[in-house]
Design a protein around this motif. Structure first.
Motif, PDB file in Angstrom:
ATOM      1  N   LEU A  29       5.869  16.091  -1.330  1.00 25.75           N
ATOM      2  CA  LEU A  29       7.059  16.387  -2.129  1.00 25.75           C
ATOM      3  C   LEU A  29       8.297  15.649  -1.609  1.00 25.75           C
ATOM      4  N   PRO A  30       8.592  15.669  -0.295  1.00 24.17           N
ATOM      5  CA  PRO A  30       9.754  14.891   0.167  1.00 24.17           C
ATOM      6  C   PRO A  30       9.634  13.399  -0.146  1.00 24.17           C
ATOM      7  N   GLU A  31       8.435  12.851  -0.075  1.00 29.57           N
ATOM      8  CA  GLU A  31       8.252  11.434  -0.407  1.00 29.57           C
ATOM      9  C   GLU A  31       8.485  11.180  -1.896  1.00 29.57           C
ATOM     10  N   LEU A  32       7.990  12.060  -2.754  1.00 29.79           N
ATOM     11  CA  LEU A  32       8.221  11.916  -4.199  1.00 29.79           C
ATOM     12  C   LEU A  32       9.709  12.068  -4.515  1.00 29.79           C
ATOM     13  N   ARG A  45       0.855  -1.178   0.000  1.00 26.47           N
ATOM     14  CA  ARG A  45       0.000   0.000   0.000  1.00 26.47           C
ATOM     15  C   ARG A  45       0.895   1.233   0.000  1.00 26.47           C
ATOM     16  N   LEU A  46       0.367   2.299  -0.540  1.00 28.74           N
ATOM     17  CA  LEU A  46       1.099   3.560  -0.539  1.00 28.74           C
ATOM     18  C   LEU A  46       1.026   4.200   0.842  1.00 28.74           C
ATOM     19  N   GLU A  47       2.104   4.874   1.208  1.00 26.35           N
ATOM     20  CA  GLU A  47       2.102   5.663   2.438  1.00 26.35           C
ATOM     21  C   GLU A  47       1.118   6.818   2.270  1.00 26.35           C
ATOM     22  N   LYS A  48       0.655   7.391   3.378  1.00 24.49           N
ATOM     23  CA  LYS A  48      -0.380   8.419   3.365  1.00 24.49           C
ATOM     24  C   LYS A  48      -0.098   9.570   2.393  1.00 24.49           C
ATOM     25  N   PRO A  49       1.099  10.197   2.405  1.00 24.44           N
ATOM     26  CA  PRO A  49       1.289  11.334   1.487  1.00 24.44           C
ATOM     27  C   PRO A  49       1.156  10.940   0.018  1.00 24.44           C
ATOM     28  N   LEU A  50       1.631   9.745  -0.330  1.00 21.81           N
ATOM     29  CA  LEU A  50       1.548   9.309  -1.733  1.00 21.81           C
ATOM     30  C   LEU A  50       0.125   8.894  -2.094  1.00 21.81           C
ATOM     31  N   LEU A  68      10.014  17.767  -9.205  1.00 28.02           N
ATOM     32  CA  LEU A  68      10.526  17.274  -7.932  1.00 28.02           C
ATOM     33  C   LEU A  68      11.666  18.130  -7.406  1.00 28.02           C
ATOM     34  N   GLU A  69      12.495  18.636  -8.293  1.00 28.15           N
ATOM     35  CA  GLU A  69      13.616  19.506  -7.924  1.00 28.15           C
ATOM     36  C   GLU A  69      13.799  20.505  -9.047  1.00 28.15           C
TER      37      GLU A  69
END
Length: 186
Positions: free
Chosen positions: A41-44, A6-11, A125-126
């Motif tokens: 954004l930090p997760e991506l 499963r994806l983490e909450k932010p994703l 992303l950057e």
């Protein structure tokens, strides 16, 4: 039996925001949004970094991270977590979704990407770049339709609907993009 990943909450939140954007703007035109969850954004960025080899080494698809001609470079296949993100989005939209990363070195000019049969989600992303979105008239070398010029910065996500094209311009700092291609229905 192993649990499905499963994806983490932010994703997961990001995937749901994309699905809402596509449902809302799919037949109306391009849209720009920023994720609601500050951790997205930090997760991506973490996902993008996890698929990168050491500097100067080729990416999985055999593509090099930098080109001497200053053009954009597709970085090849996405890592397993990014593929999971693409699969979750595809499941919500009932579409095939393909994920990849793109590196734009300083002073790069991005290739024009037409979207006649697909929709695109482009997330910076950057870095930053200018993006020009036009209606694709379908006439080779013909005039483009309505144009929108945008400055995309880290965290910004652009939805490019079918029958539109986008070009990446004015890259003054190295820029990393995640591109999701929304294709035909399952």
């Amino acid at each position: 039996m192993p649990k499905p990943h499963r994806l983490e909450k932010p994703l997961d939140s990001f995937v749901r925001e994309i699905a809402l954007c596509v449902a809302t703007h799919g037949d109306k035109g391009p849209a720009l949004f920023w994720p609601e969850d500050f951790d997205t954004l930090p997760e991506l960025q973490r996902l993008a970094r996890s698929g990168r080899p050491p500097e100067g080494r080729p990416y999985r698809g055999g593509a090099r991270s930098r080109r001497s001609d200053g053009q954009t470079q597709r970085l090849g296949a996405a890592d397993p977590e990014t593929e999971l993100l693409a699969a979750a989005l595809g499941e919500l939209l009932d579409l095939r979704v393909r994920a990849s990363y793109r590196f734009l070195p300083s002073a790069a000019v991005g290739a024009r990407q037409a979207s006649a049969a697909a929709e695109y989600i482009v997330t910076v992303l950057e870095g930053a770049c200018r993006c020009r979105v036009t209606r694709d008239t379908g006439v080779a070398g013909g005039p483009a339709g309505d144009a929108v010029d945008l400055r995309l910065r880290a965290g910004g996500t652009l939805f490019v609907p079918r029958d539109h094209a986008y070009g990446l311009l004015d890259v003054h700092t190295p820029t990393v993009l995640m591109e999701l291609v929304l294709g035909e229905q399952h």
